[in-house]
Design an enzyme around this catalytic site. Structure first.
Site, short mmCIF file in Angstrom:
data_model
loop_
_atom_site.label_atom_id
_atom_site.label_comp_id
_atom_site.label_asym_id
_atom_site.label_seq_id
_atom_site.Cartn_x
_atom_site.Cartn_y
_atom_site.Cartn_z
N LYS A 81 0.83 -1.20 0.00
CA LYS A 81 0.00 0.00 0.00
C LYS A 81 0.86 1.26 0.00
O LYS A 81 1.90 1.32 0.67
CB LYS A 81 -0.89 -0.05 1.25
CG LYS A 81 -1.91 1.05 1.39
CD LYS A 81 -2.76 0.77 2.64
CE LYS A 81 -3.85 1.79 2.84
NZ LYS A 81 -4.72 1.43 4.00
N SER A 156 -9.25 2.00 2.46
CA SER A 156 -8.21 2.71 1.75
C SER A 156 -7.21 1.82 1.04
O SER A 156 -6.37 2.30 0.27
CB SER A 156 -7.48 3.63 2.73
OG SER A 156 -6.86 2.90 3.77
N SER A 180 -10.25 -0.64 6.32
CA SER A 180 -9.46 -0.29 5.15
C SER A 180 -8.82 -1.48 4.46
O SER A 180 -8.41 -1.38 3.30
CB SER A 180 -8.37 0.72 5.52
OG SER A 180 -8.92 2.00 5.68
#
Length: 485
Positions: A81, A156, A180
């Site tokens: 990420k 996210s 997320s």
């Protein structure tokens, strides 16, 4: 053949390298070719370092030829990420103000993947400041869901889930304070683990200059297959570099391999946060399959928690956890906007979160004690049950909706509009008390994947993982999305 490799498990890739069936450099090139074919449409991987990845792959080729292996991921290509620190790349959190934030050291999660022999080939997209259940920002653009390009992949860790689903990466690293990791796994049909709080290091997944862990927030692995989630947890779990001299993580092992060995409670919805009937129908079917496989299953048992009070507790402590990233002026300005121009339903929902941003220490201690009371209720529940299944959110992936503020957006659930953010009830249900949860594929609604959320007791991460592995073998697992064709 290449498709079979790309959509196989990271464990299988590593095994092929160990027996000489494929070289790390060949495996890397297969992944880079897949990125070239698919990523222009999906926009999941937003930063790559092909030169250094190729150099490392050649070195790993030589080591493998000598029978030397760095660890269980020797030569396996992975991505992380965007918010994880990775030397040579900016950690922006999708924020243009951080476009020149080049860290001097890798995040601990990145270091552990590297030590295990993985090739970190790139980073995946996120929303601005990791705030959305969509993944778009001014720096890197918008990521699409591989099952339907008009829909969000989640957030996210949306880029993470989309990259895995498309065979562009073998493993990922995500994070989770408000689903997320769990939410994108659900939307894209892959797996994500929200570990017990504090079990996987946060260092290197924090804004510049921050070193303390954030309440509720965790980092953890994401994968296409439950087996890989289990492998990655073994690699990533452990005290961070500051705490390591004093203590170590020792989550109990769980050797169960069959669904029939588990005692499972299933909570099909809650009036505080309505869930799409079709999704609940899939979860009920999933539960019936667990029963048919021999598991002890109850659809009427759940922790003795006041759902409304529990949700407000989560929202308040979530606001407090994020308060350090806002100035007093920003907090006041946001409150005024919500009170005067926001949707009334959304303001009622978000008021506890706004209040949390301004808690005095004594007030926080009272709320923390409320959390400990709730945690004891969950502990009592998990003395009798291994797994609690709940929804991950309100529905399957929703269409891209990037205008305005997230708190003003609405979803239509069972014919009625509700704030999009109301569904974070399911994020905080186990999140506020720090419990582990695996998100895994449970079926489809109108051609879109939907997932289960398997919660276990604190520190019982390996129980949740053992359950997911058993489900993957016997009932449901990853299915390739149409975008791979």
């Amino acid at each position: 053949m290449s498709d079979d490799i790309l959509f196989g498990t990271a464990s299988e890739m590593a095994a092929m390298i160990r027996i000489g069936a494929i070289r790390p450099s060949e495996l890397l090139e297969l992944h880079l070719g897949q990125i070239d074919r698919i990523n222009p449409t999906i926009n999941a991987i937003i930063w790559q370092d092909r030169e250094n990845a190729r150099k490392l792959a050649v070195q790993l080729d030589k080591e493998a030829a000598r029978g030397e292996f760095r660890g269980p991921l020797h030569g396996v290509p992975v991505t992380v990420k965007e918010a994880f620190d990775l030397v040579g790349s900016p950690s922006t959190w999708g924020n243009p103000d951080l476009k020149n934030n080049y860290p001097a050291r890798d995040a601990e999660v990145v270091e552990r993947y590297r030590k295990a022999g993985a090739i970190i080939l790139g980073k995946t997209n996120v929303p601005l400041n990791l705030y959305e259940w969509q993944s778009f920002n001014e720096l890197y653009g918008s990521t699409n869901n591989p099952w339907d390009l008009t829909r969000t992949p989640g957030g996210s860790s949306g880029g993470s889930a989309a990259a895995l689903a498309c065979g562009m990466s073998a493993l990922e690293a995500g994070s989770d304070i408000g689903s997320s990791a769990r939410n994108p796994a659900h939307y894209c049909g892959v797996f994500g683990l929200k570990p017990s709080w504090g079990v996987v290091p946060m260092q290197g997944h924090l804004p510049p200059g921050w070193y303390g862990d954030i309440d509720i927030a965790v980092t953890g692995p994401m994968a296409r297959h439950a087996r890989d989630l289990d492998l990655a947890f073994d690699i990533l779990a452990g005290a961070d570099r500051f705490m390591h001299p004093a203590w170590r993580v020792d989550c109990p092992a769980d050797a169960r391999t069959r669904v029939r060995e588990f005692k499972i409670a299933i909570k099909l919805g809650d009036e505080v946060s309505p869930v799409d009937d079709a999704y609940l129908g899939q979860l009920e079917k999933f539960g019936r399959k667990l029963e048919a496989a021999g598991a002890k299953v109850s659809f009427t048992t759940a922790p003795e928690i006041d759902s409304k009070a529990h949700f407000e507790l989560y929202l308040t402590l979530l606001g407090a956890a994020m308060a350090g990233f806002y100035t007093d002026e920003e907090i006041a300005r946001d409150r005024e906007r919500l009170e005067t121009t926001g949707n009334l339903q959304s303001w009622r929902l978000l008021k506890p979160r706004q209040d949390g941003k301004s808690l005095r220490r004594a007030q926080w201690m009272v709320k923390d004690n409320e959390r400990l009371v709730a945690r004891r209720k969950f502990e009592a529940f998990f003395s009798d049950w291994d797994i609690l299944i709940v929804p991950i959110c309100a529905s399957a992936a929703f269409p891209h909706d990037q205008a305005g503020y997230r708190d003003q957006r609405m979803l239509t659930i069972n014919g009625r509009e509700q704030p999009e953010m109301l569904q974070i009830f399911w994020s905080g249900y186990c999140g506020v008390v720090g419990l582990p949860a695996v998100a895994g594929p449970a079926g489809f609604v109108n051609g879109l994947p939907v997932g289960y959320q398997a919660i276990s007791g604190f520190g019982r991460d390996r129980t949740a993982l053992a359950f997911a592995c058993a489900v993957e073998r016997e009932i449901a697992g990853f299915v390739r999305p149409p975008i791979h064709v």
